[in-house]
Design a protein around this motif. Structure first.
Motif, PDB file in Angstrom:
ATOM      1  N   ASN A 174       0.839  -1.185   0.000  1.00  0.00           N
ATOM      2  CA  ASN A 174       0.000   0.000   0.000  1.00  0.00           C
ATOM      3  C   ASN A 174       0.878   1.241   0.000  1.00  0.00           C
ATOM      4  N   ARG A 175       0.284   2.335  -0.347  1.00  0.00           N
ATOM      5  CA  ARG A 175       0.989   3.613  -0.402  1.00  0.00           C
ATOM      6  C   ARG A 175      -0.014   4.700  -0.046  1.00  0.00           C
ATOM      7  N   ALA A 176       0.408   5.619   0.786  1.00  0.00           N
ATOM      8  CA  ALA A 176      -0.470   6.714   1.179  1.00  0.00           C
ATOM      9  C   ALA A 176       0.060   8.016   0.602  1.00  0.00           C
ATOM     10  N   ASP A 177      -0.733   8.664  -0.196  1.00  0.00           N
ATOM     11  CA  ASP A 177      -0.409   9.975  -0.742  1.00  0.00           C
ATOM     12  C   ASP A 177      -1.356  10.982  -0.118  1.00  0.00           C
ATOM     13  N   VAL A 178      -0.791  11.913   0.631  1.00  0.00           N
ATOM     14  CA  VAL A 178      -1.590  12.847   1.423  1.00  0.00           C
ATOM     15  C   VAL A 178      -1.358  14.272   0.951  1.00  0.00           C
ATOM     16  N   SER A 179      -2.435  15.003   0.806  1.00  0.00           N
ATOM     17  CA  SER A 179      -2.351  16.421   0.468  1.00  0.00           C
ATOM     18  C   SER A 179      -2.887  17.227   1.649  1.00  0.00           C
ATOM     19  N   LEU A 180      -2.032  18.061   2.235  1.00  0.00           N
ATOM     20  CA  LEU A 180      -2.449  18.896   3.350  1.00  0.00           C
ATOM     21  C   LEU A 180      -3.169  20.142   2.831  1.00  0.00           C
TER      22      LEU A 180
END
Length: 242
Positions: A174-180
């Protein structure tokens, strides 16, 4: 044990000796600054029920996937330790609470010895919270031994559970791509999660076996813990403003 294989936090673990450590004590005021740069810590299965309420439970990638509590979205950031070293959640993972004590095994893995990290900032040359009194272990040291023994005892069950996940091919990358909200983008990789669709397709007989082994509860705790991603994102954003 070489430096490369030392567990997280531990820099100079060595066996505890009554004569050598006659005056050794733990500081009166403990803090968690030693964990401030760790964005994840190992978990044992017995912790899942409480840990799932606060942290995403993931499986660190490797030859033998390891359950971990995710504590931050950046590689050296623990969002649950403030600048004073206080833990910012009602549950502190056992791996963290165990420090500076640890069990270390001998060369043939037949025995475990209670050790202490002599580089731990919470150790003092003398104090009220001593490890020994008149050459005999204090209640503090007895409790540390019991805690480490109990923690080590949970490893076999945890390993069996993770091996069952791997055998059933339920763990997926899995991979988490987060945009603040600030526009900053963060990416987290190197972990696995349980594939819910595949899990739901387990044969009935296998499902019952998992229930008997006590593994179903752990799977559901993992799924529940995924709701904590939003909290990590909020904490990251808040600390970015300070």
């Amino acid at each position: 044990m070489t430096e490369k294989t030392l567990p997280a936090f531990y820099q100079k673990p060595r066996p505890i000796h009554a004569e050598q450590d006659a005056n050794l004590a733990l500081a009166e005021t403990a803090n968690y600054l030693f964990a401030a740069s760790s964005n994840s810590v190992p978990l044992v299965a017995a912790e899942f029920t409480l840990a799932c309420k606060h942290f995403p439970i993931l499986f660190a990638d490797g030859d033998k996937p390891l359950p971990v509590a995710l504590l931050g979205l950046r590689s050296e950031e623990n969002l649950f330790v403030d600048v004073e070293g206080k833990w910012q959640a009602s549950y502190v993972p056992a791996y963290v609470r165990r420090y500076p004590f640890i069990f270390m095994e001998n060369a043939d893995k037949s025995e475990y010895t209670l050790c202490i990290d002599e580089a731990a900032p919470g150790l003092v040359g003398d104090g009220e919270r001593r490890l020994f009194n008149d050459g005999k272990p204090t209640e503090l040291l007895d409790n540390a031994l019991a805690f480490c023994r109990d923690y080590q005892g949970h490893h076999a069950f945890t390993s069996e559970f993770v091996e069952a996940l791997a055998k059933a091919e339920l763990l997926v990358d899995n991979r988490a791509d987060v945009s603040l909200a600030t526009g900053q983008k963060l990416s987290l990789a190197g972990f696995k999660v349980i594939d819910e669709a595949k899990f739901n397709q387990l044969p009935s007989e296998e499902f019952l076996r998992w229930r008997e082994r006590g593994w179903l509860h752990l799977v559901y705790c993992h799924f529940i813990s995924m709701s904590n991603w939003a909290g990590l994102i909020d904490l990251t954003a808040e600390q970015g403003k300070s």
